[in-house]
Design an enzyme around this catalytic site. Structure first.
Site, PDB file in Angstrom:
ATOM      1  N   GLY A 123      -4.762 -15.436   1.253  1.00  0.00           N
ATOM      2  CA  GLY A 123      -6.163 -15.491   1.616  1.00  0.00           C
ATOM      3  C   GLY A 123      -7.047 -14.831   0.583  1.00  0.00           C
TER       4      GLY A 123
ATOM      5  N   ASP B  22     -14.461 -13.061  12.752  1.00  0.00           N
ATOM      6  CA  ASP B  22     -13.889 -14.082  11.868  1.00  0.00           C
ATOM      7  C   ASP B  22     -13.188 -15.173  12.678  1.00  0.00           C
ATOM      8  OD1 ASP B  22     -13.341 -15.323   9.494  1.00  0.00           O
ATOM      9  OD2 ASP B  22     -11.732 -13.971   8.885  1.00  0.00           O
TER      10      ASP B  22
END
Length: 720
Positions: A24, A137
């Site tokens: 990520g 998120d």
């Protein structure tokens, strides 16, 4: 899932890394296994972010906050290190495809699965918001589909200021002093539901800047959203956060009484092709750690483990099996480890078992037949704590279709009480297997009782058994006393290089000493070793004569087969006689009485045991940290072995749970007899008669020093 790269770490904070799961913006996510074997997803923060003080502070706050929230569809933080040079966070591994993977492979989801996803994710977010927090998120990649519903990941430990472009709310995109809040999560959930229902984003495609501009200034494209979901999703995507529903409102709107809760493990809530894909991923075998080679003796001994003393303060009281306990997360530079405090779960453990759990699942009980107050209490307490740790971890993280509890009963080392304990556990229908008993004095009679009742009996510390009947249910989790004693000649040769050896059979220890000394005498190579045996009558307390004789003979080593108090007297007598050689004894001599009587003369003695020390054994690294956090104090003998035994039993229960009747005592015994288990301590396996047949060591070597006992390493069979 990809293989590890050469630059990837292999161990972090009690976890062993197996594969790369994802990369990520801020780190790499690995498939890992905890020291107890539980799979996890471990995120390692990239060095450039770890060096950023602001990021580090946010990461630490995220982790700390996540530990206070628990919800059935929310995946929280298991463990983390926010202070060390390597920053990481570990989460339960979710063995299901992400929402984007499902949509890419099978197309948009039908209306009903989208509604169920929305309801369960709203429930998870409501738990976050009730704690005064925000997820921050929410996006499709953080939604995994499992047979019993979705799971929301990405909560805690992101360290990021906001979510992904396109899933940020207008207030996030504009920036501001207040930062994201609950309404932001609701907006992001609306975007996720659009993706699930249509396969696209409500604000189109393009660069991050373009998406953020549309989120702030343009209406969402909801043309192909199912009509029954349109009003709810429109409300979620309102530009003004005040106009959006709360997560609790969403759950009330989308959930249907009696339908969302308890979806089961079949995947029936999904279309058939999607359910097949999800079930395949859910049940796929995960990679296991490969074997790791360790040396027999550690050239750099670990810090000493002080022997238990009669005057030491007692450990904190352990909860009755019927109590509730909040699981704690231990975090530090050494890492943590077993228990998911991030989930803040409270486990209800039934004392007698038998009743179904709140979710309607079956309930099974592991019995512990232990000496908790008598001569072998340290062994019994170690096993109780090890089994307790395993039961708590498995109920929390084991993804079981049933619940499991521990019922521990104390026989005090007394044969009459042992018979009562055996009858109580036998008469409890929820008890499918028993770990114990602790001491040899009650072991044979107890084994006969359990055998007659057909109850599997896994003995970890008792080892002086004779011939066993064909219908015996006894399974030895360690080499028996005579077999384990064959480790002593290996120590005499490989460690001490002894060629002139004295052998003391102290009949005060009755059959135990006889078994030990006979096995040592049979295993010693008489061509290379001059053996001088001595038999001391029962009740001998004065060891001066034998000590003086062995000293005068100039022996290299003495082997003692008796108990701790005799070992202490022998140590003092040898010191007074001026003996300068080595002394080797067994675990029955390694007790408080030895150190209290021997005093400073205890230093230098070697002990061969059948239990490992997690503070020094690399295979059990980290266990002691978890144990201290859970119970405080030192790790008692057989705690690791108790943990492994319980895990093995529950694994067998899991394998039998698909049968209509579930596991029974008979089916569980058959399963255990043919099973192998590789845990933290020695591998567990059994021969046809129930004897130990694992490929583990004969024993483990310890050495007494001036301030305690040091673990030296395993004693492997010849040829290993």
């Amino acid at each position: 899932m990809r293989d590890l790269e050469l630059s990837d770490p292999r161990r972090i904070g009690g976890y062993r890394l197996l594969r790369r799961l994802a990369e990520g913006r801020t780190g790499v996510v690995y498939l890992a296994r905890s020291l107890g074997g539980a799979p996890g997803a471990l995120k390692v923060i990239r060095r450039e972010h770890a060096r950023d003080p602001e990021f580090r502070a946010r990461f630490e706050r995220d982790v700390a906050a996540a530990r206070h929230v628990s919800a059935r569809c929310l995946v929280g933080v298991l463990a983390a290190d926010t202070a060390g040079g390597t920053m990481w966070a570990a989460y339960p591994y979710v063995p299901g495809p992400t929402l984007p993977e499902v949509v890419a492979a099978h197309g948009p989801l039908p209306r009903e699965p989208v509604r169920i996803v929305g309801a369960l994710l709203a429930e998870a977010l409501d738990a976050v918001h009730q704690a005064g927090l925000a997820h921050q998120d929410v996006r499709p990649g953080h939604v995994h589909l499992l047979p019993d519903g979705p799971r929301l990941t990405g909560f805690g430990g992101t360290g990021t200021v906001g979510g992904a472009p396109g899933y940020q709310s207008p207030e996030q995109a504009r920036g501001g002093p207040d930062g994201p809040g609950p309404a932001t999560d609701v907006f992001s959930l609306g975007c996720v539901l659009v993706h699930a229902a249509t396969g696209r984003h409500p604000f189109g495609t393009g660069t991050g800047r373009e998406l953020l501009h549309r989120v702030v200034h343009e209406p969402a494209d909801l043309a192909d959203v199912p009509r029954s979901l349109l009003e709810v999703i429109e409300a979620c995507l309102a530009k003004d956060p005040v106009l959006r529903p709360t997560a609790a409102d969403l759950y009330a709107e989308l959930a249907r009484p009696g339908e969302v809760v308890g979806l089961g493990r079949t995947g029936a809530w999904l279309p058939a092709p999607v359910a097949a894909d999800v079930n395949h991923r859910f049940h796929a075998r995960l990679p296991s750690p490969g074997p790791e080679q360790t040396e027999w003796l550690d050239p750099e001994p670990p810090p000493p483990v002080r022997p238990p003393r009669a005057t030491a303060p007692p450990p904190p009281p352990e909860p009755e099996p019927s109590s509730r306990r909040r699981l704690l997360t231990a975090v530090g530079s050494g890492g943590l480890l077993l228990f998911g405090g991030a989930l803040a779960a409270r486990l209800l453990v039934s004392r007698s078992g038998g009743a179904a759990s709140a979710e309607g699942r079956r309930h099974h009980t592991i019995g512990l037949h232990a000496d908790l107050s008598g001569p072998h209490a340290k062994y019994g307490k170690g096993q109780r704590r090890g089994v307790t740790m395993a039961v708590e971890e498995l109920n929390q993280l084991g993804d079981l279709s049933f619940t499991v509890s521990l019922r521990a009963l104390d026989d005090g080392g007394d044969p009459e009480r042992a018979a009562e304990v055996a009858r109580a556990l036998i008469d409890d229908p929820a008890v499918l297997a028993v770990v114990g008993p602790t001491g040899d004095a009650v072991a044979r009679a107890a084994a006969e009782a359990y055998g007659a009742a057909g109850v599997p009996l896994l003995a970890l510390s008792a080892g002086s058994f004779g011939a066993r009947a064909e219908d015996d249910t006894l399974l030895l989790g360690r080499p028996d006393t005579a077999t384990a004693a064959r480790a002593v000649p290996l120590v005499l040769d490989a460690v001490l290089g002894a060629r002139r050896v004295g052998l003391i059979d102290d009949r005060t220890a009755d059959e135990y000493s006889w078994l030990v000394t006979r096995a040592v005498g049979d295993a010693v190579d008489r061509r290379a070793v001059e053996l001088t045996p001595r038999v001391l009558p029962a009740g001998t307390r004065d060891f001066s004569e034998v000590a003086e004789g062995f000293t005068a003979a100039g022996l290299d080593a003495v082997v003692y087969g008796g108990f701790a108090d005799g070992a202490g007297r022998l140590a003092r007598a040898l010191a007074e006689a001026g003996y300068e050689g080595a002394v080797v004894a067994t675990q029955e001599a390694l007790g408080p009485a030895f150190f209290e009587i021997a005093g400073e003369d205890a230093a230098g003695w070697y002990f061969v045991t059948t239990y490992t020390d997690p503070t020094g054994d690399p295979e059990a690294s980290g266990f002691a940290t978890v144990h201290r956090e859970r119970f405080g104090g030192t790790v008692e003998p057989y705690a690791v072995e108790g943990y492994d035994a319980a895990r093995m039993v529950v694994d067998a229960m899991r394998a039998l749970s698909h049968e209509a009747a579930g596991p029974t005592r008979a089916s569980l015994l058959a399963r255990l007899r043919g099973a192998e288990y590789h845990g933290l301590g020695r591998p567990l396996a059994f021969d046809a008669a129930g004897g130990y047949a694992g490929d583990g060591p004969l024993g483990y070597l310890y050495r007494a020093t001036g301030d305690g006992v040091r673990f030296r390493g395993p004693v492997e069979p010849p040829g290993e």
